[in-house]
Design a protein around this motif. Sequence first.
Motif, PDB file in Angstrom:
ATOM      1  N   ASP A   1      25.234  97.042   5.275  1.00 48.24           N
ATOM      2  CA  ASP A   1      25.561  97.584   6.580  1.00 48.24           C
ATOM      3  C   ASP A   1      25.473  96.370   7.490  1.00 48.24           C
TER       4      ASP A   1
ATOM      5  N   SER B   1      34.541 106.532  13.976  1.00 45.34           N
ATOM      6  CA  SER B   1      33.737 105.388  13.559  1.00 45.34           C
ATOM      7  C   SER B   1      34.585 104.628  12.554  1.00 45.34           C
TER       8      SER B   1
ATOM      9  N   TYR C   1      25.940 111.204   6.176  1.00 47.45           N
ATOM     10  CA  TYR C   1      26.052 110.156   7.191  1.00 47.45           C
ATOM     11  C   TYR C   1      25.041 110.386   8.325  1.00 47.45           C
ATOM     12  N   SER C   2      24.909 111.637   8.757  1.00 47.14           N
ATOM     13  CA  SER C   2      23.927 111.948   9.814  1.00 47.14           C
ATOM     14  C   SER C   2      22.518 111.635   9.340  1.00 47.14           C
TER      15      SER C   2
ATOM     16  N   TYR D   1      21.650 109.387   7.222  1.00 44.53           N
ATOM     17  CA  TYR D   1      21.507 107.924   7.235  1.00 44.53           C
ATOM     18  C   TYR D   1      21.134 107.438   8.642  1.00 44.53           C
ATOM     19  N   GLN D   2      21.850 107.975   9.632  1.00 46.97           N
ATOM     20  CA  GLN D   2      21.566 107.549  11.005  1.00 46.97           C
ATOM     21  C   GLN D   2      20.160 107.960  11.442  1.00 46.97           C
TER      22      GLN D   2
ATOM     23  N   GLN E   1      16.844 105.448  12.561  1.00 40.96           N
ATOM     24  CA  GLN E   1      16.000 105.642  13.747  1.00 40.96           C
ATOM     25  C   GLN E   1      14.528 105.643  13.362  1.00 40.96           C
TER      26      GLN E   1
END
Lengths: 137, 186
Positions: free
Chosen positions: A20, B54, B172-173, B175-176, B180
């Motif tokens: 990433d 994105s 994906y959510s 991962y985000q 955090q």
Amino acid sequence: MIDAALSSSGTQIVLASSSDENYPPENILNGNTETFWISTGMFPQEVIVRFRSLVKIALVTMHSYNVKTLKIEKNTLNDTLEFEPVAEKEFECTEGHLQTNSFSLPGTGVTHLRFIITAGYDHFVSVHRVTVDGAQE
Amino acid sequence: MVKLRARCIVVGDSAVGKSALSQMFRSDGAHFQRNYSMTAGVELLVKSVNIPDSSDSVELFIFDSAGKETFAEPCEKLWGQPSVLCLVFDLTSEASFRNCGRWLERVRTNSQGQQVPGVLVGNKSDLSSRREVEKAVAQNWAQSQGLEYHETSAKETENCEAPFVSLAQAFYSMYQDRIQVIHSLA
């Protein structure tokens, strides 16, 4: 003794199985545990580190999060075609703070170290810093 | 830009259309298998899903696994650590819906306490006259299990993308969220 695993001493990442661009694998070698490399899904995951020259290792320490099992391999070659296993460990799950695990490998000579994460406590794991106490030849 | 990789396991009773659904999604509707051929092991299909707004994507490694009891157990070992789950039943077979609980149990045993985003898919929506499972019933059960519900017809290329796209989004959510959390540790 020096920390041989700092990019400032010429150490490089030659391979990382996840990328990433916001969390590059070079973050492992910058001496700062606030920056990290994160895996982007599925296992195993691996990172290969190349030293400027042969290093005689005493201790390898990894700061990470949610890593479950780690295997370390080494070689003394100029390339990354062959490795031999040196250590394997199951880390404890540490919710809310980083994992710190050390491997005592006295007198092991290496030009490359390969870190293979075979399982995690979560889908994504992070590695914040690797330190290698040793003497560069 | 990041490309995530997710191990998506597709489970459910035999002949509910797991392979048909997986292959329709993989081939963008170009390939519908007319004749039934039973999956005895695990078939692997790979497809990338772009995340809207994105430059990121999720590469789904779809493990289409055998539904027949005899083959199901050895298949579990091939699932490994599942990232996301696609649980399929046949809208014209109440029995296949009732067995969903057991499939879910199996997957949970294999996921070692990890959160695994999942969808419940009622397939064969084209056979409306033979429907045995009401939408509301399936939806309620899905909700109670934390799964998102979709109805599809692999035969009519109806809605085949939706379950997989929603799994990619959920992964994906997650991962985000994790990024955090990790930031907050340092």
